[in-house]
Each structure stands twice: as C-alpha cells, then as structure tokens.
Scaffold this motif. Structure first.
Motif, PDB file in Angstrom:
ATOM      1  N   VAL A  19       1.000  -1.153   0.030  1.00 48.58           N
ATOM      2  CA  VAL A  19      -0.128  -0.103  -0.195  1.00 48.58           C
ATOM      3  C   VAL A  19       1.082   1.304  -0.086  1.00 48.58           C
ATOM      4  O   VAL A  19       1.853   1.390   0.704  1.00 48.58           O
ATOM      5  N   TYR A  20       0.751   1.866  -0.756  1.00 52.66           N
ATOM      6  CA  TYR A  20       1.346   3.331  -0.945  1.00 52.66           C
ATOM      7  C   TYR A  20       0.161   4.332  -0.913  1.00 52.66           C
ATOM      8  O   TYR A  20      -0.726   4.449  -1.688  1.00 52.66           O
ATOM      9  N   ASN A  21       0.475   5.234   0.189  1.00 53.19           N
ATOM     10  CA  ASN A  21      -0.624   6.279   0.674  1.00 53.19           C
ATOM     11  C   ASN A  21       0.091   7.677   0.457  1.00 53.19           C
ATOM     12  O   ASN A  21       1.099   7.841   1.243  1.00 53.19           O
ATOM     13  N   ASN A  22      -0.414   8.443  -0.610  1.00 51.34           N
ATOM     14  CA  ASN A  22       0.153   9.558  -0.724  1.00 51.34           C
ATOM     15  C   ASN A  22      -0.431  10.720  -0.162  1.00 51.34           C
ATOM     16  O   ASN A  22      -0.135  12.058  -0.347  1.00 51.34           O
ATOM     17  N   GLY A  23      -1.328  10.378   0.923  1.00 49.57           N
ATOM     18  CA  GLY A  23      -1.932  11.411   1.946  1.00 49.57           C
ATOM     19  C   GLY A  23      -3.265  11.467   1.069  1.00 49.57           C
ATOM     20  O   GLY A  23      -4.093  12.067   1.911  1.00 49.57           O
ATOM     21  N   THR A  24      -3.945  11.250  -0.090  1.00 46.62           N
ATOM     22  CA  THR A  24      -5.015  11.512  -0.683  1.00 46.62           C
ATOM     23  C   THR A  24      -5.527  10.369  -1.122  1.00 46.62           C
ATOM     24  O   THR A  24      -6.780   9.980  -1.230  1.00 46.62           O
ATOM     25  N   ARG A  25      -4.747   9.498  -1.971  1.00 43.11           N
ATOM     26  CA  ARG A  25      -4.980   8.419  -2.302  1.00 43.11           C
ATOM     27  C   ARG A  25      -4.418   7.076  -1.903  1.00 43.11           C
ATOM     28  O   ARG A  25      -3.286   7.413  -1.724  1.00 43.11           O
ATOM     29  N   LEU A  26      -5.078   5.934  -2.285  1.00 45.08           N
ATOM     30  CA  LEU A  26      -4.177   4.733  -1.881  1.00 45.08           C
ATOM     31  C   LEU A  26      -3.873   3.861  -3.021  1.00 45.08           C
ATOM     32  O   LEU A  26      -5.206   3.808  -3.891  1.00 45.08           O
ATOM     33  N   PHE A  27      -2.709   3.669  -3.315  1.00 41.68           N
ATOM     34  CA  PHE A  27      -2.333   2.897  -4.400  1.00 41.68           C
ATOM     35  C   PHE A  27      -1.879   1.586  -3.978  1.00 41.68           C
ATOM     36  O   PHE A  27      -1.598   1.418  -2.746  1.00 41.68           O
ATOM     37  N   LEU A  28      -1.860   0.490  -4.895  1.00 40.13           N
ATOM     38  CA  LEU A  28      -1.259  -0.815  -4.772  1.00 40.13           C
ATOM     39  C   LEU A  28      -0.417  -1.019  -5.419  1.00 40.13           C
ATOM     40  O   LEU A  28      -0.340  -0.783  -6.870  1.00 40.13           O
ATOM     41  N   ILE A  29       0.998  -1.257  -5.085  1.00 42.88           N
ATOM     42  CA  ILE A  29       2.110  -1.772  -5.806  1.00 42.88           C
ATOM     43  C   ILE A  29       2.249  -3.028  -5.797  1.00 42.88           C
ATOM     44  O   ILE A  29       2.439  -3.741  -4.536  1.00 42.88           O
ATOM     45  N   ASP A  30       2.111  -3.907  -6.802  1.00 46.12           N
ATOM     46  CA  ASP A  30       2.193  -5.175  -6.746  1.00 46.12           C
ATOM     47  C   ASP A  30       2.762  -5.933  -7.938  1.00 46.12           C
ATOM     48  O   ASP A  30       2.787  -5.214  -9.187  1.00 46.12           O
ATOM     49  N   SER A  31       2.699  -7.100  -8.033  1.00 44.78           N
ATOM     50  CA  SER A  31       3.520  -7.834  -9.131  1.00 44.78           C
ATOM     51  C   SER A  31       2.282  -8.623  -9.727  1.00 44.78           C
ATOM     52  O   SER A  31       1.753  -9.430  -8.810  1.00 44.78           O
ATOM     53  N   ASN A  32       1.905  -8.663 -10.972  1.00 45.98           N
ATOM     54  CA  ASN A  32       0.986  -9.294 -11.652  1.00 45.98           C
ATOM     55  C   ASN A  32       1.500  -9.631 -13.082  1.00 45.98           C
ATOM     56  O   ASN A  32       2.756  -9.314 -13.403  1.00 45.98           O
ATOM     57  N   LEU A  33       0.523  -9.998 -14.049  1.00 49.15           N
ATOM     58  CA  LEU A  33       1.062 -10.744 -15.257  1.00 49.15           C
ATOM     59  C   LEU A  33       1.765  -9.466 -16.012  1.00 49.15           C
ATOM     60  O   LEU A  33       2.687  -9.698 -16.802  1.00 49.15           O
ATOM     61  N   ASP A  34       1.711  -8.189 -15.824  1.00 44.93           N
ATOM     62  CA  ASP A  34       2.253  -7.129 -16.318  1.00 44.93           C
ATOM     63  C   ASP A  34       3.496  -6.562 -15.632  1.00 44.93           C
ATOM     64  O   ASP A  34       4.063  -5.554 -16.081  1.00 44.93           O
ATOM     65  N   GLY A  35       3.948  -7.351 -14.411  1.00 37.21           N
ATOM     66  CA  GLY A  35       5.138  -7.115 -13.932  1.00 37.21           C
ATOM     67  C   GLY A  35       4.650  -6.136 -12.618  1.00 37.21           C
ATOM     68  O   GLY A  35       3.607  -6.204 -12.197  1.00 37.21           O
ATOM     69  N   VAL A  36       5.829  -5.402 -12.036  1.00 38.83           N
ATOM     70  CA  VAL A  36       5.309  -4.612 -10.882  1.00 38.83           C
ATOM     71  C   VAL A  36       4.878  -3.382 -11.285  1.00 38.83           C
ATOM     72  O   VAL A  36       5.511  -2.574 -12.258  1.00 38.83           O
ATOM     73  N   ASN A  37       3.779  -3.026 -10.731  1.00 44.55           N
ATOM     74  CA  ASN A  37       3.183  -1.637 -11.297  1.00 44.55           C
ATOM     75  C   ASN A  37       2.122  -1.184 -10.487  1.00 44.55           C
ATOM     76  O   ASN A  37       1.822  -1.863  -9.461  1.00 44.55           O
ATOM     77  N   PRO A  38       1.865   0.249 -10.237  1.00 49.28           N
ATOM     78  CA  PRO A  38       0.972   0.609  -9.294  1.00 49.28           C
ATOM     79  C   PRO A  38      -0.494   0.541  -9.789  1.00 49.28           C
ATOM     80  O   PRO A  38      -0.749   0.239 -11.225  1.00 49.28           O
ATOM     81  N   ASN A  39      -1.515   0.289  -8.958  1.00 53.20           N
ATOM     82  CA  ASN A  39      -2.839   0.088  -9.329  1.00 53.20           C
ATOM     83  C   ASN A  39      -3.647   1.038  -8.316  1.00 53.20           C
ATOM     84  O   ASN A  39      -3.070   1.197  -7.191  1.00 53.20           O
ATOM     85  N   TRP A  40      -4.968   1.147  -8.615  1.00 51.31           N
ATOM     86  CA  TRP A  40      -5.797   1.769  -7.573  1.00 51.31           C
ATOM     87  C   TRP A  40      -6.066   0.609  -6.439  1.00 51.31           C
ATOM     88  O   TRP A  40      -6.604  -0.101  -7.011  1.00 51.31           O
ATOM     89  N   LEU A  41      -5.903   0.946  -5.042  1.00 51.92           N
ATOM     90  CA  LEU A  41      -6.238   0.109  -4.148  1.00 51.92           C
ATOM     91  C   LEU A  41      -7.730  -0.260  -4.113  1.00 51.92           C
ATOM     92  O   LEU A  41      -8.236  -1.285  -4.109  1.00 51.92           O
ATOM     93  N   SER A  42      -8.574   0.894  -4.211  1.00 50.74           N
ATOM     94  CA  SER A  42      -9.952   0.621  -4.352  1.00 50.74           C
ATOM     95  C   SER A  42     -10.446  -0.148  -5.331  1.00 50.74           C
ATOM     96  O   SER A  42     -11.298  -1.093  -5.131  1.00 50.74           O
TER      97      SER A  42
END
Length: 188
Positions: free
Chosen positions: A41-64
């Motif tokens: 979980v990457y919390n930039n203070g206003t939005r929550l992102f998920l940094i994870d490894s999936n078929l596209d490699g390591v990338n950010p996604n919206w946690l929601s």
C-alpha cells in the motif's frame, strides 16, 4: 470494510487479498490459505495505491479497484517500525519496481510443487517476482529487515501471500484489518 480501512491506512501496509478468479482459487487451494495475492500500500496522503506484481510486472494500481472489484475480502499487515523507516522502504520498493521487474510465471508451479511435496525452491532469476516475492522478499525481508520473513525465505526459498501471516512475528508486525468471513480463519 475498504472505507473503514481508508481511515486508518498507512503508507507501507501490506494488503493480502482473497481473489475471485480460478487462478486465485487454485493458489489458495495449493497453499492451503484464505488469501491468494499481496500488494504494498502506497498512501500519498489523499489516494491509496497498490504496488504489486502481476502478469504485467510490478506496477501501481488503485487499491480501491483491487479491493472492490477483484477480491472477496482482504487482510492488512502493518509492520512495527518507525514510519520514517517504512516510508524509505516503500520508496526503495517503488524505485526497484520502476526498474522493470517482470512477472515470474514459472515460480508459481514450482511453489505449488514445493508446498505439496516439500522441496525447497531455488530462485533462478532475481529480476522477476510474483506478488508475495515483491512484498515479502524485497520489501519486508529486504528493505525492512523483518527477521521472521527472512526465516520463511531460508526455509522455503520463497514466500506465498499467506506466508505474511504464517511467519508473522507479533514483535515485528500486526494484523490491523482481519478477514471478514467466518469460514476462513487466520492460524496466528
């Protein structure tokens, strides 16, 4: 549950998911676990992102998006380290992810055989990851020096998403958001 988590979320939490897909169900079956995916979980203070490894490699996604659309439930692991240390570790993990870590599609079948037959998996390519290798090996064991996760890596040679719970040392981390469904329990 997600809306409640937003109120207590912290940068550097690890989110473990119970997925909805056939692959997710297969991972949970082979690992005898109630979760099938992990992300940072990457919390930039206003939005929550998920940094994870999936078929596209390591990338950010919206946690929601991940929580609401791609999972039945989730767990949050929080490490007992100073937030400044966690923030540096998150930035290091993100920087490493930006180097183009590819997805290690061959590691999943090896882990499946390992869990069912008990042999130790040898990592052949340290430039590829699966989700729990990114969150467990690189972030938690590597950048945060979580000893209990290093023990898991010494024993098995890899980490599964549920190994975040199996090898959780209450001195090093805690579960701040447990699973919400009754038929799956956490063994720790």
């Amino acid at each position: 549950k997600y809306d409640k988590y937003r109120l207590i979320s912290k940068n550097g939490d690890v989110c473990l998911f119970t997925g909805k897909t056939f692959i997710s169900n297969t991972i949970m079956y082979l690992d005898d676990a109630p979760v099938s995916h992990s992300g940072l979980v990457y919390n930039n203070g206003t939005r929550l992102f998920l940094i994870d490894s999936n078929l596209d490699g390591v990338n950010p996604n919206w946690l929601s998006n991940r929580v609401k659309n791609e999972s039945h439930d989730f767990i949050i692991i929080r490490f007992n380290k100073p937030q400044a240390e966690i923030d540096v570790a998150v930035n290091n993990a993100i920087d490493k992810g930006e180097t183009g870590i590819k997805y290690d599609k061959w590691l999943l079948p090896k882990i499946a055989l390992s869990r069912k037959l008990g042999y130790k998996v040898k990592r052949e390519n340290n430039k590829k990851d699966i989700c729990s290798e990114f969150t467990g090996r690189r972030y938690a064991a590597g950048y945060l020096s979580i000893e209990s996760y290093r023990d898991c890596l010494s024993k098995w040679g890899y980490m599964t998403p549920y190994d975040h719970v199996r090898y959780l040392d209450k001195q090093e981390a805690e579960i701040v958001v447990p699973l919400g469904f009754e038929n799956k329990t956490i063994n720790n």
